[in-house]
Scaffold this active site. Structure first.
Site, mmCIF file in Angstrom:
data_model
loop_
_atom_site.group_PDB
_atom_site.id
_atom_site.type_symbol
_atom_site.label_atom_id
_atom_site.label_comp_id
_atom_site.label_asym_id
_atom_site.label_seq_id
_atom_site.Cartn_x
_atom_site.Cartn_y
_atom_site.Cartn_z
ATOM 1 N N HIS A 153 2.232 1.993 -3.265
ATOM 2 C CA HIS A 153 1.264 2.846 -3.511
ATOM 3 C C HIS A 153 2.060 4.452 -3.777
ATOM 4 O O HIS A 153 1.147 5.397 -3.880
ATOM 5 C CB HIS A 153 -0.288 3.038 -3.098
ATOM 6 C CG HIS A 153 -0.707 1.731 -3.247
ATOM 7 N ND1 HIS A 153 -2.087 1.469 -2.995
ATOM 8 C CD2 HIS A 153 -0.202 0.497 -4.005
ATOM 9 C CE1 HIS A 153 -2.332 0.069 -3.171
ATOM 10 N NE2 HIS A 153 -1.252 -0.593 -4.117
ATOM 11 N N ASP A 155 1.008 -1.148 0.022
ATOM 12 C CA ASP A 155 0.025 0.061 0.005
ATOM 13 C C ASP A 155 0.868 1.435 0.140
ATOM 14 O O ASP A 155 2.042 1.341 -0.445
ATOM 15 C CB ASP A 155 -1.010 0.194 1.257
ATOM 16 C CG ASP A 155 -2.309 0.620 1.036
ATOM 17 O OD1 ASP A 155 -2.107 1.775 0.530
ATOM 18 O OD2 ASP A 155 -3.368 0.139 1.033
#
EC number: 3.2.1.15
Length: 407
Positions: free
Chosen positions: A244, A221
């Protein structure tokens, strides 16, 4: 003779200083030697760790809790202050969480609460053993996700240095920083598989004076995510990817979120991530403010969305798609950002129609698309200030009309 008379007192003073300095060395509280911990990977470390912490925390002189080399099983531990003197934890070993997520009834594994003048160091590893959790953590399984633990929590911690520590395979976030002040996280190593859900590397909220320096983050993430109430923060010399990217947000999902302001991200390298330098806010009814955000001197390597303001942030399409974001963005800059984009849309500024972005600056940008098409730049509800050479040409591409579904 007078000069010789002066030497003796001087030597005596130096001796006193040496003795005094030796006395202020932290007292050591070894969890194995003094508290009976076993580095066998099976015996629970919780009681020895907590007992060592309580005794060290009660000391009126500086103290160090020592976890020697070896592998330890830790069910969970809550380490609370305030302590009577500065306190350290020297983690040399590998601390493992139970692999079965059902062992946890709340989102805590290792938690520091209300501690001041604190240091953790030593080169040790906090291993969340998250592989089983990754398989079960789906969008639909919210109740399961709500009980997954963060590897390390810092809540209401002031004046702290976290240095040379590894967080591995967390079941949820690796490190969470909440309501902290003047805390530095330096030379950390964070690692989890790129498909591991919700494993943000470092997340923070309602904190001031946080520094994240010279750390390597590979996760599933956001490498770093910045929640509401974060102020006066420095992020520099970070290598990020997979993951991310480095994100402000998400914001605007909840009522009464506090402003985010004074964030500088610089000298970072972001590689093979879905996003690079990102600000994300939800469409919908809740307001907020983001200002004085500066991304500078960043290298992007094969990043899908290198520069992104997304005020239509809508992961898994779970939002009010027909509403504009109420979060106001202002005084934001992207300077000297270079590298490659995995998709043609290298720059996306998707701002709110009801509260357009103000004072967004692009300066000295050079991002090439890895494919045959040239890189493009998309703009909605913003007129960026442009300085220096810019590739792609600002606002040169079409604008998507639907909320993004990226996480």
């Amino acid at each position: 003779m007078a000069p010789h008379l002066n030497i003796v007192p001087s030597m005596f003073v130096l001796l006193l200083l040496f003795i005094s300095a030796s006395k202020v060395q932290p007292d050591a509280f070894d969890v194995v030697a003094k508290f009976g911990a076993k580095a066998d990977g099976k015996t629970d470390l919780s009681k020895p760790f907590l007992d060592a912490w309580k005794e060290a925390c009660a000391s009126v002189t500086p103290s160090t809790v020592v976890i020697p080399k070896g592998t330890y099983l830790l069910s969970k531990v809550n380490l609370e202050g305030p302590c009577k003197a500065p306190i350290e934890i020297n983690v040399q070993g590998t601390i493992q969480a139970p692999a079965d997520p059902s062992a946890f009834k709340d989102p805590n594994w290792v938690r520091f609460y209300s501690v001041e003048n604190f240091k953790m160091f030593g080169g040790g590893i906090f291993d969340g053993q998250g592989s089983i959790a990754y398989e079960k953590n789906t969008c639909e399984n919210r109740e399961f996700r709500s009980k997954l633990p963060v590897n390390i929590r810092f809540d209401f911690v002031t004046n702290a240095l976290i240095q040379d520590i590894t967080s591995k395979d967390s079941k949820l976030f690796h490190i969470n920083v909440f309501a902290c002040k003047n805390i530095t996280l330096e030379r950390l190593k964070i690692e989890a598989p790129d498909e591991s859900p919700n494993t943000d590397g470092i997340h923070m909220g309602k904190s001031e004076g946080v520094n994240i320096i010279a750390s390597d983050i590979k996760t599933g993430d956001d490498c770093i995510s910045i929640g509401d109430g974060t102020k006066n923060m420095v992020i520099k010399e970070i290598t990020c990817g997979p993951g991310h990217g480095i994100s402000i947000g998400s914001l605007g999902k909840f009522q009464n979120e506090e402003p985010v302001e004074g964030i500088k991200i610089s000298n970072c390298t972001i590689t093979n991530t879905s996003n690079g330098a990102r600000i994300k806010t939800w469409p919908g009814e809740h307001g907020g403010a983001v200002s004085e955000i500066h991304f500078e001197d960043i290298t992007m390597n094969n990043v899908s969305s290198p520069i992104l303001i997304d005020q239509q942030y809508c992961p898994w399409n779970k939002c009010k798609k027909n509403e504009e974001s109420k979060v106001k963005l202002s005084n934001i800059s992207f300077k000297n950002i270079r590298g490659t984009s995995a998709l043609p849309e290298a720059i996306k500024f998707i701002c709110s129609g009801s509260s357009p972005c103000q004072n967004v600056e692009l300066a000295d940008i050079d991002i090439q698309h890895n494919g045959a098409e040239p890189a493009t730049s998309q703009c909605l509800n913003v007129k960026p200030i442009t300085i220096g050479k810019l590739n792609p040409i600002p606002c040169s591409g079409p604008v998507p009309k639907t909320p993004s579904a990226t996480a």
